[in-house]
Design a protein around this motif. Structure first.
Motif, PDB file in Angstrom:
ATOM      1  N   MET A 206     -47.039  20.385   8.726  1.00 32.83           N
ATOM      2  CA  MET A 206     -47.700  19.439   7.829  1.00 32.83           C
ATOM      3  C   MET A 206     -46.684  18.740   6.927  1.00 32.83           C
ATOM      4  O   MET A 206     -46.692  17.507   6.777  1.00 32.83           O
ATOM      5  N   LEU A 207     -45.778  19.518   6.333  1.00 35.46           N
ATOM      6  CA  LEU A 207     -44.761  18.938   5.451  1.00 35.46           C
ATOM      7  C   LEU A 207     -43.836  18.006   6.223  1.00 35.46           C
ATOM      8  O   LEU A 207     -43.492  16.909   5.761  1.00 35.46           O
ATOM      9  N   ARG A 208     -43.429  18.427   7.393  1.00 35.57           N
ATOM     10  CA  ARG A 208     -42.514  17.608   8.194  1.00 35.57           C
ATOM     11  C   ARG A 208     -43.175  16.292   8.612  1.00 35.57           C
ATOM     12  O   ARG A 208     -42.545  15.224   8.542  1.00 35.57           O
ATOM     13  N   LEU A 209     -44.412  16.353   9.052  1.00 40.68           N
ATOM     14  CA  LEU A 209     -45.079  15.140   9.524  1.00 40.68           C
ATOM     15  C   LEU A 209     -45.364  14.172   8.381  1.00 40.68           C
ATOM     16  O   LEU A 209     -45.298  12.955   8.555  1.00 40.68           O
ATOM     17  N   GLU A 210     -45.661  14.702   7.214  1.00 34.98           N
ATOM     18  CA  GLU A 210     -45.892  13.803   6.079  1.00 34.98           C
ATOM     19  C   GLU A 210     -44.603  13.074   5.707  1.00 34.98           C
ATOM     20  O   GLU A 210     -44.613  11.882   5.417  1.00 34.98           O
ATOM     21  N   GLU A 211     -43.483  13.782   5.740  1.00 35.97           N
ATOM     22  CA  GLU A 211     -42.198  13.128   5.480  1.00 35.97           C
ATOM     23  C   GLU A 211     -41.874  12.131   6.589  1.00 35.97           C
ATOM     24  O   GLU A 211     -41.350  11.032   6.329  1.00 35.97           O
ATOM     25  N   ALA A 212     -42.210  12.470   7.821  1.00 36.48           N
ATOM     26  CA  ALA A 212     -41.988  11.535   8.925  1.00 36.48           C
ATOM     27  C   ALA A 212     -42.781  10.248   8.720  1.00 36.48           C
ATOM     28  O   ALA A 212     -42.284   9.148   8.998  1.00 36.48           O
ATOM     29  N   LYS A 213     -43.989  10.363   8.219  1.00 34.32           N
ATOM     30  CA  LYS A 213     -44.799   9.160   7.952  1.00 34.32           C
ATOM     31  C   LYS A 213     -44.101   8.267   6.924  1.00 34.32           C
ATOM     32  O   LYS A 213     -44.055   7.040   7.081  1.00 34.32           O
ATOM     33  N   GLN A 214     -43.552   8.891   5.883  1.00 38.00           N
ATOM     34  CA  GLN A 214     -42.859   8.103   4.863  1.00 38.00           C
ATOM     35  C   GLN A 214     -41.636   7.399   5.450  1.00 38.00           C
ATOM     36  O   GLN A 214     -41.356   6.239   5.139  1.00 38.00           O
ATOM     37  N   LEU A 215     -40.905   8.086   6.297  1.00 40.78           N
ATOM     38  CA  LEU A 215     -39.713   7.492   6.914  1.00 40.78           C
ATOM     39  C   LEU A 215     -40.093   6.357   7.868  1.00 40.78           C
ATOM     40  O   LEU A 215     -39.418   5.329   7.935  1.00 40.78           O
TER      41      LEU A 215
ATOM     42  N   VAL B  22     -36.551  15.334   9.976  1.00 42.33           N
ATOM     43  CA  VAL B  22     -37.562  16.222   9.396  1.00 42.33           C
ATOM     44  C   VAL B  22     -37.554  17.615  10.011  1.00 42.33           C
ATOM     45  O   VAL B  22     -38.367  18.465   9.623  1.00 42.33           O
ATOM     46  N   GLY B  23     -36.639  17.867  10.979  1.00 35.71           N
ATOM     47  CA  GLY B  23     -36.474  19.234  11.460  1.00 35.71           C
ATOM     48  C   GLY B  23     -36.804  19.500  12.910  1.00 35.71           C
ATOM     49  O   GLY B  23     -36.836  20.658  13.333  1.00 35.71           O
ATOM     50  N   TYR B  24     -37.056  18.432  13.696  1.00 40.79           N
ATOM     51  CA  TYR B  24     -37.379  18.623  15.114  1.00 40.79           C
ATOM     52  C   TYR B  24     -36.227  18.129  15.985  1.00 40.79           C
ATOM     53  O   TYR B  24     -35.882  16.946  15.952  1.00 40.79           O
ATOM     54  N   GLN B  25     -35.663  19.001  16.790  1.00 40.42           N
ATOM     55  CA  GLN B  25     -34.594  18.600  17.708  1.00 40.42           C
ATOM     56  C   GLN B  25     -35.171  17.989  18.986  1.00 40.42           C
ATOM     57  O   GLN B  25     -34.487  17.221  19.668  1.00 40.42           O
ATOM     58  N   ASP B  26     -36.409  18.303  19.292  1.00 42.90           N
ATOM     59  CA  ASP B  26     -37.069  17.793  20.494  1.00 42.90           C
ATOM     60  C   ASP B  26     -37.969  16.620  20.101  1.00 42.90           C
ATOM     61  O   ASP B  26     -39.063  16.822  19.563  1.00 42.90           O
ATOM     62  N   ALA B  27     -37.517  15.395  20.356  1.00 39.98           N
ATOM     63  CA  ALA B  27     -38.275  14.207  19.954  1.00 39.98           C
ATOM     64  C   ALA B  27     -39.599  14.100  20.692  1.00 39.98           C
ATOM     65  O   ALA B  27     -40.583  13.588  20.141  1.00 39.98           O
ATOM     66  N   SER B  28     -39.647  14.580  21.923  1.00 43.32           N
ATOM     67  CA  SER B  28     -40.896  14.524  22.691  1.00 43.32           C
ATOM     68  C   SER B  28     -41.954  15.427  22.061  1.00 43.32           C
ATOM     69  O   SER B  28     -43.129  15.042  21.923  1.00 43.32           O
TER      70      SER B  28
ATOM     71  N   PHE C 271     -42.019  16.336  18.918  1.00 46.34           N
ATOM     72  CA  PHE C 271     -42.380  15.668  17.666  1.00 46.34           C
ATOM     73  C   PHE C 271     -43.422  14.586  17.901  1.00 46.34           C
ATOM     74  O   PHE C 271     -44.432  14.489  17.186  1.00 46.34           O
ATOM     75  N   SER C 272     -43.207  13.733  18.903  1.00 44.72           N
ATOM     76  CA  SER C 272     -44.125  12.625  19.166  1.00 44.72           C
ATOM     77  C   SER C 272     -45.510  13.130  19.564  1.00 44.72           C
ATOM     78  O   SER C 272     -46.532  12.575  19.134  1.00 44.72           O
ATOM     79  N   ARG C 273     -45.557  14.172  20.377  1.00 42.55           N
ATOM     80  CA  ARG C 273     -46.855  14.729  20.778  1.00 42.55           C
ATOM     81  C   ARG C 273     -47.584  15.330  19.586  1.00 42.55           C
ATOM     82  O   ARG C 273     -48.795  15.132  19.407  1.00 42.55           O
ATOM     83  N   LEU C 274     -46.842  16.067  18.761  1.00 36.10           N
ATOM     84  CA  LEU C 274     -47.447  16.675  17.577  1.00 36.10           C
ATOM     85  C   LEU C 274     -47.933  15.601  16.604  1.00 36.10           C
ATOM     86  O   LEU C 274     -49.041  15.691  16.042  1.00 36.10           O
TER      87      LEU C 274
ATOM     88  N   LYS D 146     -51.853  15.061  15.328  1.00 36.70           N
ATOM     89  CA  LYS D 146     -52.242  15.234  13.928  1.00 36.70           C
ATOM     90  C   LYS D 146     -52.597  13.920  13.228  1.00 36.70           C
ATOM     91  O   LYS D 146     -53.430  13.910  12.319  1.00 36.70           O
ATOM     92  N   VAL D 147     -51.980  12.818  13.641  1.00 36.17           N
ATOM     93  CA  VAL D 147     -52.134  11.544  12.927  1.00 36.17           C
ATOM     94  C   VAL D 147     -53.020  10.567  13.694  1.00 36.17           C
ATOM     95  O   VAL D 147     -53.497   9.581  13.138  1.00 36.17           O
ATOM     96  N   ALA D 148     -53.259  10.841  14.970  1.00 36.12           N
ATOM     97  CA  ALA D 148     -54.092   9.983  15.827  1.00 36.12           C
ATOM     98  C   ALA D 148     -53.426   8.656  16.168  1.00 36.12           C
ATOM     99  O   ALA D 148     -54.092   7.719  16.589  1.00 36.12           O
ATOM    100  N   LEU D 149     -52.120   8.560  15.953  1.00 35.66           N
ATOM    101  CA  LEU D 149     -51.317   7.413  16.371  1.00 35.66           C
ATOM    102  C   LEU D 149     -49.969   7.938  16.853  1.00 35.66           C
ATOM    103  O   LEU D 149     -49.490   8.964  16.372  1.00 35.66           O
ATOM    104  N   THR D 150     -49.333   7.228  17.765  1.00 37.80           N
ATOM    105  CA  THR D 150     -47.951   7.571  18.089  1.00 37.80           C
ATOM    106  C   THR D 150     -47.063   7.167  16.915  1.00 37.80           C
ATOM    107  O   THR D 150     -47.449   6.308  16.104  1.00 37.80           O
ATOM    108  N   PRO D 151     -45.863   7.748  16.798  1.00 40.46           N
ATOM    109  CA  PRO D 151     -44.964   7.307  15.720  1.00 40.46           C
ATOM    110  C   PRO D 151     -44.683   5.811  15.752  1.00 40.46           C
ATOM    111  O   PRO D 151     -44.643   5.160  14.693  1.00 40.46           O
ATOM    112  N   ALA D 152     -44.516   5.238  16.937  1.00 42.09           N
ATOM    113  CA  ALA D 152     -44.238   3.804  17.016  1.00 42.09           C
ATOM    114  C   ALA D 152     -45.423   2.980  16.555  1.00 42.09           C
ATOM    115  O   ALA D 152     -45.254   1.971  15.842  1.00 42.09           O
TER     116      ALA D 152
END
Length: 347
Positions: free
Chosen positions: A283-292, A307-313, A315-318, A322-328
């Motif tokens: 939760m903390l990591r994804l909220e910071e990712a949203k800000q970035l 935010v602490g994930y070495q595996d970008a794939s 991260f994107s799935r998670l 949780k957010v109902a959108l892809t990072p892009a």
């Protein structure tokens, strides 16, 4: 200039028998909830909004709005404290309707506020009043698409742009105008960005799900909502996690920090926060990712690492789950709004 916690920004919302209550009080609610609502949803100490919205009218007496709602103004023009912002939220008048002499008192009030240094705003058909002040001569402007042709006829020295949702114009950029319909939301956010901060404007957008269209409410939600746990051990771990969520194996370090057996710690943490320790770290990591994603141009892979994930794939799935959108997609949706609000705030 952004407001400090002690500044009070007085906003005069113009009340006339032609106003619609929905837009008038929509502005009121959004401005009054700035800073206050975000803190409340995150379990923070109660704080006041930096804005003090006031419904003002020529005489301060109750009247019936254009959509039949009874309005009781807070002040008359004479009683209202000197406003920093005056906003004509809208006018429920048919395009081309004769308004000669109907708003003379309001036009005088707008000019006096302008001369005293206020920022003037209009939403939708409220541009009729701003145009009547003469302050739009030689500048860009916008209004509801149904009014722009007639406004161009009556005020040919103004450049009318029906296609623009927001126009910031005039000397010192002290005139701000929203176009058709629900574009008033964008004007309210622009005011918050300029007079408070872009970050707080984005918070208001997320609290109120502004401009949701086809986007799930999950995209607007704050993953870190909620208060700190009453369990002192868990609360201490929450404070540590807020600064160290990006480290490797943070849950193991939380267990060590707690001084409890691992099973006991995980049970107490879940009971206190409603989520398991690893879920809380996500939760903390994804909220910071949203800000970035909102505020930087870092590639998605770099955001994941940050935010602490070495595996970008992963991260994107998670993120999508949780957010109902892809990072892009999240960046396209909210990064553009963030950039627009920052431009407005910078003048």
């Amino acid at each position: 200039m952004p407001a400090s916690s002690s500044d009070v920004i007085t906003v005069a919302l113009l009340g006339t028998p032609a106003v619609s209550a929905a837009t008038l009080y929509g502005f009121f609610d959004i401005l009054a909830g700035t800073r206050r609502d975000w803190q409340m949803l995150h379990g923070g100490e109660a704080v006041d909004s930096p804005f003090r919205p006031r419904v003002v009218s020529r005489d301060g007496l109750p009247f019936e709005a254009g959509n039949g709602v009874r309005i009781t103004p807070d002040d008359s023009f004479a009683e209202c404290p000197r406003p920093d912002i005056v906003c004509v939220t809208d006018l429920m008048l048919p395009p081309g309707a004769a308004a000669d002499g109907m708003f003379d008192a309001e036009l005088r009030y707008l000019r006096q506020a302008w001369d005293a240094g206020a920022t003037l705003c209009s939403s939708c058909s409220g541009a009729l009043l701003l145009a009547g002040t003469g302050l739009l001569d030689g500048h860009d402007a916008t209004s509801h698409w149904a009014y722009c042709d007639l406004l161009a006829r009556d005020y040919p020295r103004t450049r009318w742009n029906a296609e623009r949702m927001l126009v910031v114009t005039g000397p010192q950029q002290r005139i701000m105008m929203a176009g058709s319909g629900a574009a008033w939301h964008l004007l309210a956010l622009a005011l918050i960005a300029r007079f408070a901060s872009p970050e707080e404007a984005m918070q208001v957008a997320r609290v109120n799900l502004l401009a949701t269209q086809d986007v799930s409410a999950l995209a607007y939600s704050s993953l870190t909502r909620g208060s700190r746990a009453e369990d002192p051990v868990v609360a201490r771990c929450q404070v540590w996690a807020a600064d160290h969520y990006g480290l490797e194996n943070p849950v193991s370090q939380l267990v060590s920090l707690s001084g409890l057996p691992e099973r006991t710690f995980k049970r107490r943490f879940t009971e206190a926060t409603g989520m398991a320790p690893l879920e809380y770290i996500h939760m903390l990591r994804l909220e910071e990712a949203k800000q970035l994603l909102e505020s930087t141009e870092l590639p998605v892979e770099a955001v994941a690492v940050e935010v602490g994930y070495q595996d970008a794939s992963f991260f994107s799935r998670l993120f999508r789950r949780k957010v109902a959108l892809t990072p892009a997609h999240y960046r396209r949706r909210f990064g553009a709004l963030n950039e627009q609000l920052r431009r407005v705030a910078a003048g």
